[in-house]
Design a protein around this motif. Sequence first.
Motif, PDB file in Angstrom:
ATOM      1  N   ILE A  44      -4.223   6.324  -6.899  1.00  0.00           N
ATOM      2  CA  ILE A  44      -4.516   6.300  -5.470  1.00  0.00           C
ATOM      3  C   ILE A  44      -5.890   5.679  -5.206  1.00  0.00           C
ATOM      4  O   ILE A  44      -6.052   4.889  -4.276  1.00  0.00           O
ATOM      5  N   PHE A  80       0.891   4.101  -2.898  1.00  0.00           N
ATOM      6  CA  PHE A  80       0.488   5.469  -2.544  1.00  0.00           C
ATOM      7  C   PHE A  80       1.584   6.476  -2.888  1.00  0.00           C
ATOM      8  O   PHE A  80       1.312   7.531  -3.489  1.00  0.00           O
ATOM      9  N   THR A  81       2.843   6.138  -2.537  1.00  0.00           N
ATOM     10  CA  THR A  81       3.918   7.080  -2.874  1.00  0.00           C
ATOM     11  C   THR A  81       4.073   7.208  -4.383  1.00  0.00           C
ATOM     12  O   THR A  81       4.424   8.273  -4.887  1.00  0.00           O
ATOM     13  N   LEU A 135       0.837  -1.205   0.000  1.00  0.00           N
ATOM     14  CA  LEU A 135       0.000   0.000   0.000  1.00  0.00           C
ATOM     15  C   LEU A 135       0.868   1.250   0.000  1.00  0.00           C
ATOM     16  O   LEU A 135       0.601   2.206  -0.738  1.00  0.00           O
ATOM     17  N   ALA A 180      -4.169   2.016  -4.642  1.00  0.00           N
ATOM     18  CA  ALA A 180      -3.961   2.095  -3.196  1.00  0.00           C
ATOM     19  C   ALA A 180      -5.272   1.937  -2.448  1.00  0.00           C
ATOM     20  O   ALA A 180      -5.311   1.404  -1.347  1.00  0.00           O
ATOM     21  N   GLY A 181      -6.373   2.396  -3.050  1.00  0.00           N
ATOM     22  CA  GLY A 181      -7.630   2.354  -2.334  1.00  0.00           C
ATOM     23  C   GLY A 181      -8.327   1.022  -2.420  1.00  0.00           C
ATOM     24  O   GLY A 181      -8.923   0.567  -1.450  1.00  0.00           O
TER      25      GLY A 181
END
Lengths: 100, 184
Positions: B59, B40-41, B36, B63-64
Motif C-alpha cells: 500500500i 490497493f485491493t 490504484l 498504491a502510495g
Amino acid sequence: MSELTLIVGLGLCLFSIGIVGFVTRRSGLIALMSLELMLNGVNICLVAFARHHNSPEPSALVMLIVLVAAAEAALALALFVALFRQSGSVDLDDYRMLKG
Amino acid sequence: MAAPSVFQMILCVLALTCALLVVLQRNPVISAISLLGTLFTTGLLYFTLEAYFVGAVQILVYAGAISVLFVFIVMLLDLKPTRVRVPGRAPTIVLGVTAGASFFVLCALSVLPVLKTFGLLDTMSGGLGEAAEGPLAISVLLLSKYMLPFQVTALLLLASIMGVVVLGKRTLPPRVSSFEKRKD
C-alpha cells in the motif's frame, strides 16, 4: 475451492489481463500500467505460496520485485515525458523507426 | 487450507474489475486510477492472508508512490482519450487477446492440479506465525541468503535515479522524421 486456488487464480487473471493490455493498447503509459499489473499478479501468487508453505522466502522476493517495479516505473515515466516533450505523443505506434 | 472468506472474494472481484478497467478504458486518467484501485485491493488481500508487512509495503510503495506517479504523469501530459477504432489494429488486438487467453488456459491447466495435490498434503490449518512472515524474518533473509540481489537492487535504484535526472534535464532536439510525415 480453497483459499490458495482463489488467490493463485486471481494472480493468473491479473497476469493475463496484463498481457492483453500490453499487446493491444497503443498508448505507452497504458502498456506500462499493464506491466505493473503483470508484476502485481506475480506478487499475489508469491504471497499465497508464502502463506501456504509458512516460509518468509517468497516475501523477500516480493520486496525485490517491488523495488524493481519502482525503478522501472520511474525510469519509463521519465522516458515518456522526454518523448512527449520531443514530439508530442506517447503512442507506441509513432515510434517505429527501430523496426527497420 | 481454509475456504476463502466472503471478504476475500469481494476483494478478488474488485481487483479483477479494476484490472479490466485499466485495459479497457479509453481515458488514461481512469486507467491510472483503476490501477490504484487494483494495487490497493491487492494490499488489503495481503492483510487477509496475514502477510501484514508485505501488505503495508504494497500500500505504501505501490498504491502510495508508483500509481500516484502514474496519475501525476498522465495528468501532466494531458493525454486525450484514444480513438476507438484505428485501421490496421485488428490483427494486433486478436493476437493480444489470443496470447492472454492461451497463457491463462495453459497456466490454469498446469497449475491447478498441482494445487490440488498441495491441498492433500497440506496440514497447516491456517495462519502464519509471527516468525515466518514478520519484518524480522524477511530482513534476515534479505541480508543473508539474498544479499547479492539486494545489493544489485540498490545499484539498480541508483542507476535509475541517475537516468531520470539525465532524462529530465536534457531537452532533446525536435525530431523531423517519419513521424511528422505520418501526421499529415
